[in-house]
Design an enzyme around this catalytic site. Structure first.
Site, PDB file in Angstrom:
ATOM      1  CB  CYS A 270      -0.936   0.024   1.205  1.00 18.95           C
ATOM      2  SG  CYS A 270      -2.226  -1.224   1.103  1.00 18.95           S
TER       3      CYS A 270
HETATM    4  N1  LIG Z   1      -4.327  -5.654   1.699  1.00 25.53           N
HETATM    5  C1  LIG Z   1      -4.227  -4.479   2.313  1.00 25.53           C
HETATM    6  O1  LIG Z   1      -3.418  -4.259   3.220  1.00 25.53           O
HETATM    7  C2  LIG Z   1      -5.156  -3.358   1.944  1.00 25.53           C
HETATM    8  C3  LIG Z   1      -5.305  -2.282   2.823  1.00 25.53           C
HETATM    9  C4  LIG Z   1      -6.164  -1.241   2.476  1.00 25.53           C
HETATM   10  C5  LIG Z   1      -6.785  -1.275   1.247  1.00 25.53           C
HETATM   11  N2  LIG Z   1      -6.605  -2.324   0.412  1.00 25.53           N
HETATM   12  C6  LIG Z   1      -7.276  -2.294  -0.893  1.00 25.53           C
HETATM   13  O2  LIG Z   1      -8.256  -3.316  -0.975  1.00 25.53           O
HETATM   14  C7  LIG Z   1      -8.347  -3.792  -2.305  1.00 25.53           C
HETATM   15  C8  LIG Z   1      -8.201  -5.301  -2.298  1.00 25.53           C
HETATM   16  O3  LIG Z   1      -6.941  -5.610  -1.739  1.00 25.53           O
HETATM   17  P1  LIG Z   1      -6.587  -7.084  -1.249  1.00 25.53           P
HETATM   18  O4  LIG Z   1      -5.238  -6.971  -0.646  1.00 25.53           O
HETATM   19  O5  LIG Z   1      -7.695  -7.677  -0.449  1.00 25.53           O
HETATM   20  O6  LIG Z   1      -6.506  -7.824  -2.674  1.00 25.53           O
HETATM   21  P2  LIG Z   1      -6.354  -9.372  -2.950  1.00 25.53           P
HETATM   22  O7  LIG Z   1      -5.667  -9.476  -4.259  1.00 25.53           O
HETATM   23  O8  LIG Z   1      -5.784 -10.076  -1.769  1.00 25.53           O
HETATM   24  O9  LIG Z   1      -7.866  -9.882  -3.092  1.00 25.53           O
HETATM   25  C9  LIG Z   1      -8.737  -9.475  -4.088  1.00 25.53           C
HETATM   26  C10 LIG Z   1      -9.767 -10.573  -4.331  1.00 25.53           C
HETATM   27  O10 LIG Z   1     -10.723 -10.089  -5.273  1.00 25.53           O
HETATM   28  C11 LIG Z   1     -11.066 -11.166  -6.134  1.00 25.53           C
HETATM   29  N3  LIG Z   1     -11.681 -10.630  -7.345  1.00 25.53           N
HETATM   30  C12 LIG Z   1     -11.090 -10.068  -8.433  1.00 25.53           C
HETATM   31  N4  LIG Z   1     -12.030  -9.665  -9.306  1.00 25.53           N
HETATM   32  C13 LIG Z   1     -13.238  -9.987  -8.771  1.00 25.53           C
HETATM   33  C14 LIG Z   1     -14.586  -9.833  -9.180  1.00 25.53           C
HETATM   34  N5  LIG Z   1     -14.900  -9.288 -10.340  1.00 25.53           N
HETATM   35  N6  LIG Z   1     -15.562 -10.271  -8.373  1.00 25.53           N
HETATM   36  C15 LIG Z   1     -15.265 -10.852  -7.187  1.00 25.53           C
HETATM   37  N7  LIG Z   1     -14.012 -11.026  -6.730  1.00 25.53           N
HETATM   38  C16 LIG Z   1     -13.019 -10.595  -7.514  1.00 25.53           C
HETATM   39  C17 LIG Z   1      -9.756 -11.898  -6.349  1.00 25.53           C
HETATM   40  O11 LIG Z   1      -9.950 -13.199  -6.833  1.00 25.53           O
HETATM   41  C18 LIG Z   1      -9.178 -11.849  -4.917  1.00 25.53           C
HETATM   42  O12 LIG Z   1      -9.614 -12.966  -4.159  1.00 25.53           O
HETATM   43  C19 LIG Z   1      -7.263  -3.033  -3.097  1.00 25.53           C
HETATM   44  O13 LIG Z   1      -7.825  -1.912  -3.702  1.00 25.53           O
HETATM   45  C20 LIG Z   1      -6.306  -2.591  -2.024  1.00 25.53           C
HETATM   46  O14 LIG Z   1      -5.616  -1.423  -2.387  1.00 25.53           O
HETATM   47  C21 LIG Z   1      -5.826  -3.380   0.732  1.00 25.53           C
END
Ligand SMILES: NC(=O)c1ccc[n+]([C@@H]2O[C@H](COP(=O)([O-])OP(=O)(O)OC[C@H]3O[C@@H](n4cnc5c(N)ncnc54)[C@H](O)[C@@H]3O)[C@@H](O)[C@H]2O)c1
Length: 454
Positions: A270
């Site tokens: 991030c």
């Molecule tokens: N991980 C962190 O620390 C964190 C912190 C704050 C914000 N975020 C934000 O949250 C968002 C997700 O991050 P994450 O780390 O959980 O990502 P990730 O890659 O771990 O998980 C994303 C999930 O979404 C699924 N996916 C993709 N397209 C899809 C669709 N059309 N329908 C349903 N599911 C779908 C994927 O298969 C995956 O399981 C990002 O924008 C990230 O910037 C993450």
């Protein structure tokens, strides 16, 4: 009252949110395009590695199920949270490619639903992305009007990997960007039930919330870099001690002590990318954001500048142990990790590099390839090395003692970026160098004195 929630995207954040909502009494239906994530949740297992996630899912099994079908999820819930990836594109912005796909399915599901439904974007996006990039898809696919037929909010989370569930249930505050009052009221009512700490809710426009989310991370990285710069100052000042200086700064209510410990750079999925994305936004809008760029450059150069500072301690063809390859302690994530960058810089400078991390060994092995030999045993990492660099304040490293450092050839030099091994000071077997501290010796004070002589 909202009782049923769907969570679209069951990754590192989404899976924990699904379990968190269920633990607070909501009926949750998760959706993912990855069948494995859906199967895991349906079998009461965690689809991703996160502290406490598996236990929370299994304790709330009767309240959580998952499906591959977004329409089923929308039909069986009153509010949908979207937490799909928004990776950086080559401009430094966040691509909406996955979100567009998710919103298309959500829009189609809304078309077939007769009752009011709220869609909440939780993934990190840049200002304008929801109103101009995503909402039109929902309206077009559903044939409905936002604010009248369905609601919409932007509601990012402030969580850290490793404590996602705790952070989700105990936030400092909720950042709520609302399309309209009714959507905001619906989402606020959910938060009031989710929060264990009665966190307050800050409601604002979609664009202000989008800017606030990314600004929080960017601001925190400036604090981190400032503390790292202070450590470098203290390294040069006779009797300098960065922790003493940071403690004093932290007493000022305008500043605060958190994220002000001189250490070794920021990384992870991030912080670096959010900084770059805010800079992209500035460039696009004609806002001068050059200090964001400077911060990013400063952080990226840390490995090389430390290598320059400490190179004289490493003999030609010497061996260096790098302890801490994840971007922070207790993590298996090596993305943008300062420890990984340091290994690469050392290897490129011709040194033999041995890496160790209590959790991130596998990821580090893949990231480093031939740049380092990543070992699982700490004893093996420390055997016969010339220099040891402690890059994360991991508990495994805090427990090290002088007897753990063995070298047949020479006294190893232990360079401690986080000053967690002060007990090694003065040990016969090694030379201990805490980064950000400088002993009061004659030479350095003479050098310093020369600055102020007439
Ligand atoms: N991980 C962190 O620390 C964190 C912190 C704050 C914000 N975020 C934000 O949250 C968002 C997700 O991050 P994450 O780390 O959980 O990502 P990730 O890659 O771990 O998980 C994303 C999930 O979404 C699924 N996916 C993709 N397209 C899809 C669709 N059309 N329908 C349903 N599911 C779908 C994927 O298969 C995956 O399981 C990002 O924008 C990230 O910037 C993450």
């Amino acid at each position: 009252m909202i009782t049923k929630i769907s969570v679209h995207g069951l990754g590192k954040l989404g899976a924990s949110m699904a379990a968190g909502f269920a633990s607070r009494g909501f009926q949750v239906i998760g959706v993912d395009i990855n069948p494995n994530a859906v199967t895991c949740l349906n079998e009461g297992r965690a689809p991703v590695q996160e502290t406490g996630l598996e236990d929370l899912i299994s304790a709330n099994r009767e309240k959580i199920r998952a499906t591959l079908d977004p329409e089923e999820a929308v039909a069986d819930s009153e509010i949908s949270f979207v937490i799909v990836p928004t990776p950086s594109d080559d401009r430094g912005a966040f691509t909406l490619q996955y979100a567009r796909h998710a919103f298309k399915s959500l829009g189609q599901a809304l078309r077939r639903k007769n009752s009011y439904h709220v869609v909440v974007m939780t993934s990190t996006v840049l200002p304008g992305a929801t109103r101009y990039g995503l909402l039109p898809i929902l309206e077009e696919e559903s044939g409905k009007k936002c604010g009248r037929d369905f609601g919409f909010c932007y509601n990012p989370e402030f969580i850290a990997l490793g404590s996602v569930i705790r952070d989700f249930l105990n936030p400092d505050f909720y950042l709520l960007g609302q399309y309209d009052e009714r959507s905001g009221d619906a989402l606020e009512s959910v938060h009031q039930r989710v929060s264990l700490n009665q966190a307050s809710v800050k409601r604002m426009s979609l664009e202000n919330a989008e800017l606030a989310k990314i600004s929080v991370n960017s601001f925190v990285t400036m604090k981190i870099s400032f503390a790292n710069m202070l450590a470098n100052f203290c390294q040069k000042i006779p009797g300098g001690d960065v922790d003493v200086v940071s403690d004093a700064l932290g007493m000022d209510k305008r500043i605060g002590r958190r994220y002000l410990t001189g250490g070794f750079g920021f990384g992870g999925p991030c912080f670096p990318r959010d900084n770059i994305a805010l800079d992209f936004m500035g460039e696009s809008l004609g806002v001068d954001t050059r200090f964001l760029r400077a911060n990013d450059e400063y952080n990226r150069c840390l490995a090389l500048s430390y290598l320059k500072n400490f190179r004289s301690y490493i003999p030609p063809n010497g061996t260096v142990a790098v302890l801490g390859l994840a971007y922070k302690p207790d993590s298996h994530v090596v993305e943008e990790s300062p420890g990984i960058y340091l290994c690469r810089a050392l290897a490129n400078a011709g040194f033999r590099v041995i890496g160790h991390d209590p959790l991130a060994g596998e990821g580090a092995r893949q990231a480093l390839g031939s740049h380092a030999l990543v070992v699982d045993s700490l004893d093996q990492a420390l055997k016969d090395v010339d220099v040891v660099l402690v890059c994360t304040p991991d508990n495994v490293y805090r427990r090290l003692e002088a007897k753990n450092f063995s070298s047949k050839t020479r006294k190893p030099v232990v360079i401690d970026f986080w000053r967690i091994l002060a007990k090694l000071e003065g040990a016969d077997q090694l030379r201990y160098i805490p980064v950000g501290k400088k002993p009061w010796d004659e030479n350095s004070s003479n050098l310093f004195q020369s600055l102020w002589e007439k």
